[in-house]
Design an enzyme around this catalytic site. Structure first.
Site, PDB file in Angstrom:
ATOM      1  N   GLN A 211       0.819  -1.217   0.000  1.00 52.49           N
ATOM      2  CA  GLN A 211       0.000   0.000   0.000  1.00 52.49           C
ATOM      3  C   GLN A 211       0.849   1.261   0.000  1.00 52.49           C
ATOM      4  OE1 GLN A 211      -3.109   0.628   2.904  1.00 52.49           O
ATOM      5  NE2 GLN A 211      -3.924  -1.408   2.616  1.00 52.49           N
ATOM      6  N   PRO A 238      -5.275  -6.332   5.081  1.00 53.37           N
ATOM      7  CA  PRO A 238      -5.777  -7.133   3.959  1.00 53.37           C
ATOM      8  C   PRO A 238      -4.943  -8.401   3.776  1.00 53.37           C
ATOM      9  CG  PRO A 238      -5.450  -4.830   3.320  1.00 53.37           C
ATOM     10  CD  PRO A 238      -4.795  -5.007   4.649  1.00 53.37           C
ATOM     11  N   TYR A 401     -13.132  -2.131   2.683  1.00 50.01           N
ATOM     12  CA  TYR A 401     -11.684  -2.202   2.861  1.00 50.01           C
ATOM     13  C   TYR A 401     -10.910  -1.636   1.678  1.00 50.01           C
ATOM     14  CZ  TYR A 401     -12.994  -4.936   6.864  1.00 50.01           C
ATOM     15  OH  TYR A 401     -13.566  -5.319   8.050  1.00 50.01           O
ATOM     16  N   ASP A 404     -10.474   3.302   1.371  1.00 52.13           N
ATOM     17  CA  ASP A 404      -9.357   4.193   1.717  1.00 52.13           C
ATOM     18  C   ASP A 404      -8.129   3.956   0.854  1.00 52.13           C
ATOM     19  OD1 ASP A 404      -7.238   2.551   3.814  1.00 52.13           O
ATOM     20  OD2 ASP A 404      -9.212   1.682   3.504  1.00 52.13           O
ATOM     21  N   GLN A 405      -8.003   2.735   0.284  1.00 49.54           N
ATOM     22  CA  GLN A 405      -6.803   2.426  -0.488  1.00 49.54           C
ATOM     23  C   GLN A 405      -6.753   3.139  -1.838  1.00 49.54           C
ATOM     24  OE1 GLN A 405      -5.398  -1.729  -0.362  1.00 49.54           O
ATOM     25  NE2 GLN A 405      -7.121  -2.172   1.006  1.00 49.54           N
ATOM     26  N   HIS A 427     -11.156   5.052   8.235  1.00 49.56           N
ATOM     27  CA  HIS A 427      -9.916   5.027   7.450  1.00 49.56           C
ATOM     28  C   HIS A 427     -10.049   5.907   6.208  1.00 49.56           C
ATOM     29  CE1 HIS A 427      -8.325   1.528   9.728  1.00 49.56           C
ATOM     30  NE2 HIS A 427      -7.175   1.944   9.261  1.00 49.56           N
TER      31      HIS A 427
END
Length: 472
Positions: A211, A238, A401, A404-405, A427
Protein backbone atom coordinates in the site's frame (compact mmCIF):
# COMPACT_ATOMS: atom_id res chain seq x y z
CA UNK A 1 8.34 24.33 -5.55
CA UNK A 2 8.77 26.15 -2.24
CA UNK A 3 10.29 23.91 0.41
CA UNK A 4 8.12 23.23 3.41
CA UNK A 5 7.98 20.90 6.36
CA UNK A 6 4.77 19.20 7.44
CA UNK A 7 4.47 18.35 11.12
CA UNK A 8 1.70 16.04 12.28
CA UNK A 9 0.80 15.51 15.93
CA UNK A 10 -1.20 12.35 16.52
CA UNK A 11 -3.57 12.33 19.48
CA UNK A 12 -4.57 9.48 21.75
CA UNK A 13 -8.31 9.91 21.28
CA UNK A 14 -9.49 10.99 17.87
CA UNK A 15 -13.20 10.27 18.12
CA UNK A 16 -15.81 12.66 16.80
CA UNK A 17 -15.78 14.86 19.89
CA UNK A 18 -12.15 15.78 19.35
CA UNK A 19 -10.92 18.58 17.12
CA UNK A 20 -7.93 19.19 14.88
CA UNK A 21 -6.17 22.48 14.37
CA UNK A 22 -3.92 23.12 11.45
CA UNK A 23 -1.37 25.86 11.42
CA UNK A 24 1.13 27.18 8.93
CA UNK A 25 4.11 29.44 9.62
CA UNK A 26 6.86 30.93 7.52
CA UNK A 27 10.31 29.57 8.31
CA UNK A 28 13.09 31.19 6.38
CA UNK A 29 12.43 30.62 2.69
CA UNK A 30 9.89 27.85 3.32
CA UNK A 31 6.71 27.25 5.24
CA UNK A 32 5.87 24.87 8.02
CA UNK A 33 2.56 23.05 8.15
CA UNK A 34 1.51 21.51 11.43
CA UNK A 35 -1.54 19.46 12.32
CA UNK A 36 -2.26 19.28 16.00
CA UNK A 37 -4.98 17.03 17.39
CA UNK A 38 -6.69 18.63 20.37
CA UNK A 39 -9.34 17.53 22.81
CA UNK A 40 -12.36 19.77 22.37
CA UNK A 41 -12.16 22.31 25.13
CA UNK A 42 -8.69 21.26 26.29
CA UNK A 43 -5.00 21.58 25.56
CA UNK A 44 -3.17 19.36 23.07
CA UNK A 45 -3.28 15.75 24.21
CA UNK A 46 -0.36 14.76 26.38
CA UNK A 47 0.49 18.40 27.05
CA UNK A 48 -0.04 19.80 30.55
CA UNK A 49 0.56 23.43 29.55
CA UNK A 50 -2.33 25.88 29.56
CA UNK A 51 -1.90 27.14 26.03
CA UNK A 52 -4.56 29.79 26.41
CA UNK A 53 -2.38 31.50 28.99
CA UNK A 54 0.89 30.65 27.31
CA UNK A 55 -0.41 32.19 24.07
CA UNK A 56 0.35 29.06 22.08
CA UNK A 57 -3.06 27.62 21.33
CA UNK A 58 -6.81 28.17 21.31
CA UNK A 59 -9.09 25.55 22.84
CA UNK A 60 -12.64 26.84 22.52
CA UNK A 61 -13.82 30.10 21.07
CA UNK A 62 -17.14 31.84 20.87
CA UNK A 63 -17.74 32.53 17.19
CA UNK A 64 -16.25 35.96 16.63
CA UNK A 65 -15.00 36.32 20.21
CA UNK A 66 -12.06 35.52 22.48
CA UNK A 67 -11.41 32.13 24.13
CA UNK A 68 -13.99 31.35 26.82
CA UNK A 69 -12.87 32.51 30.22
CA UNK A 70 -10.33 34.96 28.83
CA UNK A 71 -10.79 38.71 29.08
CA UNK A 72 -8.06 39.52 26.58
CA UNK A 73 -8.96 40.52 23.04
CA UNK A 74 -6.76 37.99 21.29
CA UNK A 75 -7.67 39.28 17.88
CA UNK A 76 -5.70 42.40 18.67
CA UNK A 77 -3.24 41.11 21.22
CA UNK A 78 -2.25 37.83 19.62
CA UNK A 79 -3.83 37.82 16.17
CA UNK A 80 -5.95 34.68 16.65
CA UNK A 81 -8.35 34.10 13.82
CA UNK A 82 -12.02 33.87 14.72
CA UNK A 83 -13.95 34.58 11.55
CA UNK A 84 -12.67 34.71 8.02
CA UNK A 85 -14.17 35.63 4.72
CA UNK A 86 -13.78 32.75 2.27
CA UNK A 87 -10.21 33.12 1.02
CA UNK A 88 -9.75 36.48 2.77
CA UNK A 89 -8.45 37.99 6.01
CA UNK A 90 -10.28 38.01 9.37
CA UNK A 91 -13.13 40.48 9.35
CA UNK A 92 -12.01 43.90 10.54
CA UNK A 93 -8.39 42.85 10.86
CA UNK A 94 -5.58 44.05 8.62
CA UNK A 95 -3.00 41.65 10.01
CA UNK A 96 -1.74 38.79 7.85
CA UNK A 97 -2.22 36.10 10.46
CA UNK A 98 -0.68 33.40 8.32
CA UNK A 99 2.63 35.20 8.65
CA UNK A 100 2.09 36.69 12.10
CA UNK A 101 0.73 33.67 13.94
CA UNK A 102 0.94 30.75 11.52
CA UNK A 103 -2.64 29.45 11.68
CA UNK A 104 -4.01 28.05 8.44
CA UNK A 105 -7.10 29.90 7.34
CA UNK A 106 -8.76 27.46 4.93
CA UNK A 107 -12.27 26.85 6.16
CA UNK A 108 -15.20 24.90 4.78
CA UNK A 109 -17.98 27.22 3.68
CA UNK A 110 -20.28 27.76 6.63
CA UNK A 111 -18.39 25.16 8.61
CA UNK A 112 -15.73 24.72 11.23
CA UNK A 113 -11.96 24.76 10.71
CA UNK A 114 -10.75 21.69 8.86
CA UNK A 115 -10.69 18.67 11.09
CA UNK A 116 -12.58 20.36 13.92
CA UNK A 117 -14.98 18.05 15.77
CA UNK A 118 -14.10 15.23 13.39
CA UNK A 119 -12.46 11.96 14.27
CA UNK A 120 -9.58 10.50 12.31
CA UNK A 121 -7.92 7.13 12.30
CA UNK A 122 -4.59 7.19 14.05
CA UNK A 123 -1.32 5.30 13.95
CA UNK A 124 -0.25 3.12 11.04
CA UNK A 125 -2.59 4.45 8.38
CA UNK A 126 -1.55 8.07 8.89
CA UNK A 127 2.09 6.98 8.69
CA UNK A 128 1.45 5.20 5.38
CA UNK A 129 -0.57 7.99 3.77
CA UNK A 130 1.69 10.83 4.90
CA UNK A 131 5.04 9.20 4.17
CA UNK A 132 3.92 8.08 0.69
CA UNK A 133 2.69 11.59 -0.14
CA UNK A 134 5.84 13.10 1.38
CA UNK A 135 7.93 10.93 -0.93
CA UNK A 136 5.83 11.79 -3.98
CA UNK A 137 5.54 15.52 -3.36
CA UNK A 138 9.03 16.13 -1.99
CA UNK A 139 7.67 17.53 1.27
CA UNK A 140 9.52 17.08 4.57
CA UNK A 141 7.40 15.68 7.37
CA UNK A 142 7.64 15.45 11.12
CA UNK A 143 5.16 13.14 12.88
CA UNK A 144 4.66 13.36 16.65
CA UNK A 145 2.82 11.31 19.24
CA UNK A 146 2.79 8.11 17.18
CA UNK A 147 0.37 5.50 18.55
CA UNK A 148 0.07 7.41 21.82
CA UNK A 149 -2.21 5.80 24.36
CA UNK A 150 -1.58 2.26 23.09
CA UNK A 151 -0.29 -0.43 25.43
CA UNK A 152 2.87 -0.38 23.30
CA UNK A 153 3.12 3.20 22.01
CA UNK A 154 5.35 4.27 19.16
CA UNK A 155 6.48 2.49 16.01
CA UNK A 156 6.12 -1.26 15.71
CA UNK A 157 8.40 -3.35 13.44
CA UNK A 158 5.91 -3.33 10.55
CA UNK A 159 5.65 0.47 10.67
CA UNK A 160 9.42 0.85 10.80
CA UNK A 161 10.00 -1.45 7.83
CA UNK A 162 7.50 0.54 5.75
CA UNK A 163 9.19 3.83 6.65
CA UNK A 164 12.62 2.43 5.86
CA UNK A 165 11.40 1.14 2.50
CA UNK A 166 10.04 4.56 1.51
CA UNK A 167 13.31 6.15 2.63
CA UNK A 168 15.22 3.65 0.49
CA UNK A 169 12.96 4.25 -2.51
CA UNK A 170 13.81 7.93 -2.65
CA UNK A 171 17.27 8.14 -1.04
CA UNK A 172 15.64 10.05 1.76
CA UNK A 173 16.72 10.84 5.30
CA UNK A 174 14.79 9.24 8.17
CA UNK A 175 15.57 10.41 11.71
CA UNK A 176 14.55 9.13 15.14
CA UNK A 177 12.98 6.05 13.55
CA UNK A 178 13.28 2.92 15.68
CA UNK A 179 10.88 0.51 17.34
CA UNK A 180 9.10 2.44 20.07
CA UNK A 181 9.75 5.90 18.60
CA UNK A 182 6.83 8.31 19.03
CA UNK A 183 8.33 10.97 16.76
CA UNK A 184 9.98 10.77 13.35
CA UNK A 185 11.45 13.19 10.81
CA UNK A 186 11.51 12.32 7.11
CA UNK A 187 13.19 14.26 4.30
CA UNK A 188 12.50 12.71 0.87
CA UNK A 189 14.81 12.69 -2.14
CA UNK A 190 14.37 11.58 -5.75
CA UNK A 191 12.34 8.40 -6.28
CA UNK A 192 14.51 5.62 -7.73
CA UNK A 193 13.63 2.40 -9.47
CA UNK A 194 15.60 -0.82 -9.07
CA UNK A 195 15.47 -3.49 -6.37
CA UNK A 196 14.17 -2.72 -2.89
CA UNK A 197 13.66 -5.00 0.10
CA UNK A 198 11.44 -4.57 3.17
CA UNK A 199 11.35 -7.16 5.95
CA UNK A 200 9.08 -6.74 8.99
CA UNK A 201 10.86 -9.70 10.68
CA UNK A 202 7.43 -10.45 12.21
CA UNK A 203 3.98 -11.28 10.87
CA UNK A 204 3.56 -7.60 9.93
CA UNK A 205 1.49 -7.34 6.78
CA UNK A 206 3.19 -7.39 3.37
CA UNK A 207 -0.05 -6.03 1.89
CA UNK A 208 0.37 -2.85 3.93
CA UNK A 209 3.95 -2.57 2.67
CA UNK A 210 2.52 -2.72 -0.85
CA UNK A 211 0.00 0.00 0.00
CA UNK A 212 2.69 2.49 0.96
CA UNK A 213 5.24 1.64 -1.74
CA UNK A 214 3.23 1.17 -4.96
CA UNK A 215 2.08 4.81 -5.34
CA UNK A 216 5.70 5.94 -4.94
CA UNK A 217 7.37 3.62 -7.46
CA UNK A 218 4.76 4.58 -10.08
CA UNK A 219 6.68 7.85 -10.30
CA UNK A 220 10.18 6.37 -10.19
CA UNK A 221 12.75 6.99 -12.90
CA UNK A 222 12.93 3.30 -13.90
CA UNK A 223 11.17 -0.07 -13.29
CA UNK A 224 11.11 -1.39 -9.73
CA UNK A 225 11.19 -4.77 -8.04
CA UNK A 226 10.03 -4.95 -4.43
CA UNK A 227 10.81 -7.91 -2.17
CA UNK A 228 8.41 -7.75 0.78
CA UNK A 229 8.71 -10.10 3.77
CA UNK A 230 6.38 -10.65 6.70
CA UNK A 231 2.84 -11.95 7.10
CA UNK A 232 0.82 -12.60 3.95
CA UNK A 233 -2.36 -13.44 5.86
CA UNK A 234 -2.35 -11.30 8.97
CA UNK A 235 -4.98 -9.89 11.30
CA UNK A 236 -6.01 -6.21 11.04
CA UNK A 237 -4.74 -5.99 7.45
CA UNK A 238 -5.78 -7.13 3.96
CA UNK A 239 -4.89 -10.74 3.23
CA UNK A 240 -2.59 -11.15 0.23
CA UNK A 241 -5.47 -12.94 -1.52
CA UNK A 242 -7.59 -9.80 -1.13
CA UNK A 243 -4.76 -7.68 -2.51
CA UNK A 244 -4.41 -9.94 -5.55
CA UNK A 245 -8.09 -10.57 -6.29
CA UNK A 246 -9.66 -7.23 -5.33
CA UNK A 247 -7.10 -4.41 -4.89
CA UNK A 248 -4.92 -5.25 -7.89
CA UNK A 249 -7.61 -5.26 -10.62
CA UNK A 250 -9.27 -2.11 -9.24
CA UNK A 251 -5.97 -0.27 -8.84
CA UNK A 252 -5.10 -1.14 -12.43
CA UNK A 253 -8.16 0.82 -13.57
CA UNK A 254 -6.02 3.88 -12.74
CA UNK A 255 -3.87 3.08 -15.78
CA UNK A 256 -0.97 0.99 -14.50
CA UNK A 257 -0.15 -2.69 -14.14
CA UNK A 258 1.97 -4.64 -11.70
CA UNK A 259 2.95 -8.27 -11.21
CA UNK A 260 2.74 -9.84 -7.77
CA UNK A 261 4.22 -13.27 -7.10
CA UNK A 262 3.61 -14.95 -3.72
CA UNK A 263 6.83 -16.87 -3.09
CA UNK A 264 5.96 -17.97 0.45
CA UNK A 265 2.92 -17.53 2.67
CA UNK A 266 3.49 -16.51 6.27
CA UNK A 267 1.13 -16.44 9.25
CA UNK A 268 0.89 -15.09 12.77
CA UNK A 269 2.99 -15.03 14.92
CA UNK A 270 6.21 -15.74 12.99
CA UNK A 271 5.50 -14.32 9.56
CA UNK A 272 8.08 -15.72 7.15
CA UNK A 273 6.10 -14.88 4.02
CA UNK A 274 7.62 -13.32 0.91
CA UNK A 275 6.05 -11.49 -2.01
CA UNK A 276 7.80 -10.15 -5.11
CA UNK A 277 6.24 -7.14 -6.87
CA UNK A 278 7.35 -5.83 -10.28
CA UNK A 279 6.13 -2.49 -11.59
CA UNK A 280 7.09 -0.03 -14.34
CA UNK A 281 6.70 3.74 -13.90
CA UNK A 282 3.96 5.73 -15.65
CA UNK A 283 3.60 9.32 -16.88
CA UNK A 284 0.44 10.03 -14.89
CA UNK A 285 -2.48 8.30 -13.17
CA UNK A 286 -5.75 7.99 -15.11
CA UNK A 287 -8.93 8.99 -13.24
CA UNK A 288 -11.65 6.38 -12.74
CA UNK A 289 -15.45 6.41 -12.76
CA UNK A 290 -17.05 3.62 -10.74
CA UNK A 291 -20.62 4.68 -10.05
CA UNK A 292 -22.64 1.82 -11.57
CA UNK A 293 -22.51 -1.42 -9.61
CA UNK A 294 -24.37 -3.57 -12.15
CA UNK A 295 -25.56 -7.08 -11.34
CA UNK A 296 -23.60 -9.77 -9.52
CA UNK A 297 -22.36 -12.33 -12.01
CA UNK A 298 -20.02 -14.52 -10.00
CA UNK A 299 -19.13 -15.43 -6.41
CA UNK A 300 -16.00 -17.46 -5.78
CA UNK A 301 -13.30 -17.90 -3.20
CA UNK A 302 -10.77 -20.04 -1.40
CA UNK A 303 -10.75 -21.54 2.07
CA UNK A 304 -7.23 -22.56 3.06
CA UNK A 305 -5.30 -24.34 5.76
CA UNK A 306 -1.53 -24.43 6.14
CA UNK A 307 1.04 -26.29 8.21
CA UNK A 308 -0.29 -28.99 10.53
CA UNK A 309 -3.95 -27.92 10.30
CA UNK A 310 -6.22 -30.52 8.65
CA UNK A 311 -8.07 -29.98 5.36
CA UNK A 312 -11.28 -30.68 7.28
CA UNK A 313 -11.16 -27.09 8.58
CA UNK A 314 -11.07 -25.71 5.03
CA UNK A 315 -14.10 -27.82 4.10
CA UNK A 316 -16.01 -26.55 7.15
CA UNK A 317 -15.21 -22.90 6.42
CA UNK A 318 -16.27 -23.30 2.79
CA UNK A 319 -19.53 -25.13 3.59
CA UNK A 320 -20.60 -22.66 6.29
CA UNK A 321 -19.92 -19.68 4.00
CA UNK A 322 -21.83 -21.19 1.07
CA UNK A 323 -24.87 -21.98 3.25
CA UNK A 324 -24.95 -18.42 4.57
CA UNK A 325 -24.72 -16.79 1.12
CA UNK A 326 -27.35 -19.08 -0.46
CA UNK A 327 -29.92 -18.04 2.14
CA UNK A 328 -29.83 -14.54 0.68
CA UNK A 329 -28.74 -15.14 -2.92
CA UNK A 330 -30.35 -18.30 -4.27
CA UNK A 331 -29.80 -17.63 -7.97
CA UNK A 332 -26.01 -17.16 -7.93
CA UNK A 333 -23.64 -20.11 -8.08
CA UNK A 334 -21.13 -19.92 -5.22
CA UNK A 335 -17.80 -21.71 -5.64
CA UNK A 336 -15.44 -21.64 -2.64
CA UNK A 337 -12.57 -24.07 -3.05
CA UNK A 338 -11.15 -25.71 0.10
CA UNK A 339 -7.40 -26.29 -0.18
CA UNK A 340 -4.24 -27.20 1.70
CA UNK A 341 -1.32 -24.87 1.07
CA UNK A 342 1.75 -26.75 -0.25
CA UNK A 343 4.35 -27.37 2.46
CA UNK A 344 7.05 -25.62 0.43
CA UNK A 345 4.87 -22.53 -0.09
CA UNK A 346 3.75 -21.81 3.48
CA UNK A 347 5.68 -21.04 6.66
CA UNK A 348 3.88 -21.86 9.91
CA UNK A 349 0.28 -22.78 10.62
CA UNK A 350 -2.79 -20.82 9.59
CA UNK A 351 -6.28 -20.97 8.16
CA UNK A 352 -8.65 -18.49 6.57
CA UNK A 353 -11.09 -17.73 3.80
CA UNK A 354 -11.76 -15.06 1.19
CA UNK A 355 -14.97 -14.76 -0.86
CA UNK A 356 -15.13 -12.48 -3.91
CA UNK A 357 -18.16 -11.16 -5.80
CA UNK A 358 -17.78 -9.83 -9.35
CA UNK A 359 -20.35 -7.68 -11.17
CA UNK A 360 -21.39 -6.98 -14.76
CA UNK A 361 -19.68 -3.56 -14.69
CA UNK A 362 -16.30 -4.79 -13.41
CA UNK A 363 -16.79 -4.08 -9.72
CA UNK A 364 -15.17 -6.51 -7.27
CA UNK A 365 -16.15 -6.77 -3.61
CA UNK A 366 -15.11 -9.28 -0.96
CA UNK A 367 -15.42 -10.65 2.53
CA UNK A 368 -12.66 -12.47 4.39
CA UNK A 369 -11.70 -13.88 7.78
CA UNK A 370 -8.80 -15.64 9.48
CA UNK A 371 -8.91 -18.52 11.91
CA UNK A 372 -8.06 -17.91 15.55
CA UNK A 373 -7.49 -20.16 18.50
CA UNK A 374 -10.82 -21.01 20.09
CA UNK A 375 -12.91 -19.97 17.05
CA UNK A 376 -14.58 -22.77 15.11
CA UNK A 377 -14.03 -23.17 11.37
CA UNK A 378 -17.79 -22.71 10.83
CA UNK A 379 -17.64 -19.36 12.59
CA UNK A 380 -14.71 -18.22 10.42
CA UNK A 381 -16.64 -19.11 7.25
CA UNK A 382 -19.77 -17.33 8.47
CA UNK A 383 -17.79 -14.19 9.35
CA UNK A 384 -16.42 -13.92 5.81
CA UNK A 385 -19.83 -14.58 4.23
CA UNK A 386 -21.59 -12.02 6.42
CA UNK A 387 -18.92 -9.44 5.58
CA UNK A 388 -19.41 -10.02 1.85
CA UNK A 389 -23.20 -9.78 2.14
CA UNK A 390 -22.91 -6.55 4.13
CA UNK A 391 -20.72 -5.06 1.38
CA UNK A 392 -23.20 -6.14 -1.30
CA UNK A 393 -26.28 -4.75 0.47
CA UNK A 394 -25.16 -1.13 0.44
CA UNK A 395 -24.97 -1.06 -3.37
CA UNK A 396 -21.51 0.49 -3.56
CA UNK A 397 -18.95 -0.28 -6.25
CA UNK A 398 -16.13 -0.95 -3.77
CA UNK A 399 -16.19 -2.63 -0.37
CA UNK A 400 -15.34 -1.09 2.98
CA UNK A 401 -11.68 -2.20 2.86
CA UNK A 402 -10.91 -0.83 -0.60
CA UNK A 403 -12.37 2.64 0.02
CA UNK A 404 -9.36 4.19 1.72
CA UNK A 405 -6.80 2.43 -0.49
CA UNK A 406 -7.91 4.24 -3.66
CA UNK A 407 -7.96 7.75 -2.14
CA UNK A 408 -4.27 8.46 -2.81
CA UNK A 409 -4.66 7.47 -6.49
CA UNK A 410 -7.75 9.70 -6.86
CA UNK A 411 -5.82 12.62 -5.35
CA UNK A 412 -2.87 12.19 -7.73
CA UNK A 413 -4.88 11.41 -10.90
CA UNK A 414 -5.05 13.67 -13.93
CA UNK A 415 -8.74 14.52 -13.96
CA UNK A 416 -11.90 13.88 -11.97
CA UNK A 417 -12.52 10.47 -10.37
CA UNK A 418 -15.91 9.36 -9.03
CA UNK A 419 -16.55 6.24 -6.94
CA UNK A 420 -19.77 5.02 -5.32
CA UNK A 421 -19.30 3.45 -1.89
CA UNK A 422 -21.25 2.39 1.15
CA UNK A 423 -20.93 4.43 4.37
CA UNK A 424 -17.50 6.03 4.63
CA UNK A 425 -15.14 4.27 7.00
CA UNK A 426 -12.96 6.14 9.47
CA UNK A 427 -9.92 5.03 7.45
CA UNK A 428 -11.41 6.63 4.34
CA UNK A 429 -12.23 9.90 6.13
CA UNK A 430 -8.67 10.00 7.42
CA UNK A 431 -7.15 9.27 3.99
CA UNK A 432 -9.24 12.05 2.42
CA UNK A 433 -8.29 14.52 5.15
CA UNK A 434 -4.55 14.03 4.77
CA UNK A 435 -4.66 13.73 0.97
CA UNK A 436 -6.42 17.10 0.82
CA UNK A 437 -4.04 18.65 3.31
CA UNK A 438 -0.86 17.52 1.57
CA UNK A 439 -1.79 17.50 -2.14
CA UNK A 440 -4.47 20.26 -2.22
CA UNK A 441 -6.67 17.90 -4.28
CA UNK A 442 -10.39 18.69 -3.92
CA UNK A 443 -12.64 15.95 -2.57
CA UNK A 444 -16.41 16.08 -2.22
CA UNK A 445 -18.58 13.39 -0.64
CA UNK A 446 -22.29 13.25 -1.48
CA UNK A 447 -24.41 11.03 0.75
CA UNK A 448 -27.41 9.18 -0.65
CA UNK A 449 -29.87 7.58 1.77
CA UNK A 450 -31.75 4.59 0.37
CA UNK A 451 -35.23 4.72 1.89
CA UNK A 452 -36.06 1.11 1.01
CA UNK A 453 -32.99 -0.61 2.41
CA UNK A 454 -32.19 2.03 5.01
CA UNK A 455 -28.56 1.94 3.89
CA UNK A 456 -26.30 4.91 3.21
CA UNK A 457 -24.35 5.28 0.01
CA UNK A 458 -21.79 7.88 -0.88
CA UNK A 459 -20.32 9.27 -4.07
CA UNK A 460 -16.69 10.26 -3.52
CA UNK A 461 -15.54 12.72 -6.17
CA UNK A 462 -12.04 14.09 -6.48
CA UNK A 463 -10.40 16.53 -8.84
CA UNK A 464 -6.87 15.14 -8.83
CA UNK A 465 -3.74 17.25 -9.01
CA UNK A 466 -2.55 15.61 -12.25
CA UNK A 467 0.88 14.65 -10.93
CA UNK A 468 3.29 13.76 -13.73
CA UNK A 469 6.47 11.74 -13.78
CA UNK A 470 9.33 14.04 -14.86
CA UNK A 471 11.43 11.02 -15.91
CA UNK A 472 9.01 9.92 -18.63
Amino acid sequence: MTARTVAILLGTDLNAQNGARVREAEEGSGGKLQLCYRRWGGSPEGDGVDHQKENRGVTRRRWGGSPEGEGVDHQKEMGWITRRRWGGSPEGEGVDHQKEMGWITRRRRGGSPEGEQRGHQKGGQILRVCTALSCLLGVKIKIHNIRAGRSTPGLRPQHLSGLQMICDLCDGCLEEAKVGSTEIYFTPGKINGGNHVADTKTAGSVSLLMQVSIPCVLFAASPSQLILRGGTNAEMAPQIDYTLQVCKPIMEKFGFHFDCDVKMRGYYPKGGGEVKVKLSPIKWITPIDMTERGTITKIHGRAFVAGVLPIKLANEMSSAAIRCIRKEMRDIYVNIQPLQEPKDKAFGNGNGIIIVAETSTGCILAGSALGKRGVSADRVGLEAAEMLLMNLRHGGCVDQYLQDQIIIFMALAKGVSRVRTGPLTLHTQTAIHFAEMLTKAKFTVNKINDQESGSERCIIECEGIGMTNPSI
